[in-house]
Scaffold this active site. Sequence first.
Site, PDB file in Angstrom:
ATOM      1  N   ASP A 161       0.809  -1.218   0.000  1.00 39.07           N
ATOM      2  CA  ASP A 161       0.000   0.000   0.000  1.00 39.07           C
ATOM      3  C   ASP A 161       0.841   1.268   0.000  1.00 39.07           C
ATOM      4  OD1 ASP A 161      -2.232  -1.714   0.267  1.00 39.07           O
ATOM      5  OD2 ASP A 161      -1.912  -1.755   2.436  1.00 39.07           O
TER       6      ASP A 161
ATOM      7  N   LYS B 256       2.065   2.208  -4.976  1.00 40.43           N
ATOM      8  CA  LYS B 256       2.715   1.695  -6.184  1.00 40.43           C
ATOM      9  C   LYS B 256       1.887   2.010  -7.413  1.00 40.43           C
ATOM     10  CE  LYS B 256       2.914  -2.544  -4.641  1.00 40.43           C
ATOM     11  NZ  LYS B 256       2.667  -2.383  -3.215  1.00 40.43           N
TER      12      LYS B 256
ATOM     13  N   GLY C  33      -4.611  -4.630  -4.329  1.00 43.23           N
ATOM     14  CA  GLY C  33      -5.721  -3.730  -4.679  1.00 43.23           C
ATOM     15  C   GLY C  33      -5.161  -2.437  -5.230  1.00 43.23           C
ATOM     16  N   HIS C  34      -5.480  -2.139  -6.498  1.00 41.70           N
ATOM     17  CA  HIS C  34      -5.044  -0.875  -7.081  1.00 41.70           C
ATOM     18  C   HIS C  34      -6.279  -0.032  -7.300  1.00 41.70           C
ATOM     19  CE1 HIS C  34      -1.245  -2.681  -7.905  1.00 41.70           C
ATOM     20  NE2 HIS C  34      -1.744  -3.548  -8.752  1.00 41.70           N
TER      21      HIS C  34
ATOM     22  N   GLN D 121       1.939  -6.175  -3.047  1.00 44.55           N
ATOM     23  CA  GLN D 121       2.242  -6.144  -1.607  1.00 44.55           C
ATOM     24  C   GLN D 121       3.573  -5.408  -1.364  1.00 44.55           C
ATOM     25  OE1 GLN D 121       1.355  -9.538  -2.899  1.00 44.55           O
ATOM     26  NE2 GLN D 121      -0.680  -8.716  -2.720  1.00 44.55           N
TER      27      GLN D 121
HETATM   28  P1  IMP Z   1      -2.793 -12.750   2.146  1.00 45.47           P
HETATM   29  O1  IMP Z   1      -1.844 -12.215   1.123  1.00 45.47           O
HETATM   30  O2  IMP Z   1      -4.239 -12.487   1.805  1.00 45.47           O
HETATM   31  O3  IMP Z   1      -2.519 -14.173   2.476  1.00 45.47           O
HETATM   32  O4  IMP Z   1      -2.539 -11.926   3.499  1.00 45.47           O
HETATM   33  C1  IMP Z   1      -1.324 -12.038   4.240  1.00 45.47           C
HETATM   34  C2  IMP Z   1      -0.925 -10.686   4.820  1.00 45.47           C
HETATM   35  O5  IMP Z   1      -0.561  -9.808   3.763  1.00 45.47           O
HETATM   36  C3  IMP Z   1      -2.049  -9.973   5.587  1.00 45.47           C
HETATM   37  O6  IMP Z   1      -1.471  -9.224   6.635  1.00 45.47           O
HETATM   38  C4  IMP Z   1      -2.621  -9.031   4.543  1.00 45.47           C
HETATM   39  O7  IMP Z   1      -3.255  -7.910   5.130  1.00 45.47           O
HETATM   40  C5  IMP Z   1      -1.357  -8.628   3.816  1.00 45.47           C
HETATM   41  N1  IMP Z   1      -1.602  -8.207   2.433  1.00 45.47           N
HETATM   42  C6  IMP Z   1      -1.885  -8.986   1.373  1.00 45.47           C
HETATM   43  N2  IMP Z   1      -2.022  -8.242   0.255  1.00 45.47           N
HETATM   44  C7  IMP Z   1      -1.794  -6.975   0.620  1.00 45.47           C
HETATM   45  C8  IMP Z   1      -1.743  -5.744  -0.118  1.00 45.47           C
HETATM   46  O8  IMP Z   1      -1.935  -5.669  -1.339  1.00 45.47           O
HETATM   47  N3  IMP Z   1      -1.471  -4.634   0.621  1.00 45.47           N
HETATM   48  C9  IMP Z   1      -1.211  -4.680   1.957  1.00 45.47           C
HETATM   49  N4  IMP Z   1      -1.236  -5.812   2.670  1.00 45.47           N
HETATM   50  C10 IMP Z   1      -1.519  -6.950   2.004  1.00 45.47           C
END
Ligand code: IMP
Length: 427
Positions: free
Chosen positions: A13, A16, A40-41, A221
């Site tokens: 977040d 990017k 999420g963009h 991420q």
């Molecule tokens: P998962 O990727 O859904 O398995 O989540 C694992 C961890 O990564 C959690 O803490 C999520 O909140 C975090 N996470 C996954 N995708 C994002 C992203 O795009 N932005 C910020 N945190 C993310």
Amino acid sequence: MTAIVVIGAQWGDEGKGKIVDLVAERADLVVRYGGGANAGHTLKVNGQKVVTHLLPSGVLHPATRCVLGAGMVIDPKVLIEEIADLEGRGLSVRPRLLVSGRAHATLPFQAAIDRAANAGPRAIGTTGRGIGPTYSDKSARVGVRLCDLVSPSRARAAIEALIDAYKPRARAAGAPEPSVEEALAFIEPLVAQIAPLLGDASLTVDRALKAKLRVVFEGAQGTLLDLDHGTYPFVTSSNTVAGGACTGTGIGPTRIDAVFGITKAYCTRVGHGPFPTELVGAAGDSLREAGEEYGATTGRPRRCGWIDLPALRYAARVNGLTALAVTKLDILSGYEEIPVCTKYRVDGVETEELPVDDLDRAEPVYEKFAGWKEPLSAARTLLDLPAAAREYISMIEQRVEVPIAMVSVGAERTETIVLGDAFSYVR
Ligand code: IMP
């Protein structure tokens, strides 16, 4: 110089989307190489806000081709819905999209088990999109690839093998076993739309690089969520660091010219896990409100805190950053002084390095820097910034030892101070 990786240098977040969007203006190809619909963009299409989870931010540029690499996990329904949404808004997507047939498919029961684990005592606070289960099934060699879905007999065999692996788990949890017929019924209406998009992402990117086209590898991420180098186990299940661009696309490390890291001027995190500079209570709330820090995928409030320089230096190291972009500097306007974490205290000893075992043991050591009152969104050069804001930027650059190529001072594309061409900061 043609190949640049853009990654998040914190916990995701970092903004990017906006930076890739600016860089992608000059890119021929934008490639996503890891993660799935957890990203999420938030994009603006013809003035309307759209959130994509699988398609890269580069999809906004009508002449840019987009590639989803083998390292991704793809929920076929989300992909088709995203394409339909953008095409419904007048943006043609299919003719310029290639999806690796090697990418793994996320099926509904994998997302369901992810959500169930989120409610358990060892919850990570995932996005509930089935990311962890899809990657662990892939590693256990029972996953279903997108290329398996296009032949009915292969799809049935692959889904049967995956579900066989789930049966003991379902029995142990007292949950119903996933059904092969339901999984087949889920993919059946999607296959005809997915099949024409599938191809060889490695070959496509290799050809583009040989033709000296400009390729942007868009990370998802952030560094500290990397499966190997993040705050394990509070991480995502893929390699979010720059090296993931090679494995997740199928190109060698010698093909990458530059690695562009994105950091906020402060720090945020969603989900559970250590966060040394986190501000709890009113101070965290006011940073969250000022920065509108709510997750694009889940809407969850993001945890907020001060910038963490040991973590940023770590990101510079594990990604091999050649340049940095600092986003959301405007959000820090109004603070009398800004604490900056320059070191940690671990077991009573000051250090600039992250502990290998658990970042929770790192207590932040702060230095305070002068704040500024002025709004920054009209600044287009460093000289337009108040002296204290300029000082803040050069402090980050000096202490992280990576040149700053861009400073973002607002959500709009134009609200950016461009200090150099992202493609020119080569290794
Ligand atoms: P998962 O990727 O859904 O398995 O989540 C694992 C961890 O990564 C959690 O803490 C999520 O909140 C975090 N996470 C996954 N995708 C994002 C992203 O795009 N932005 C910020 N945190 C993310």
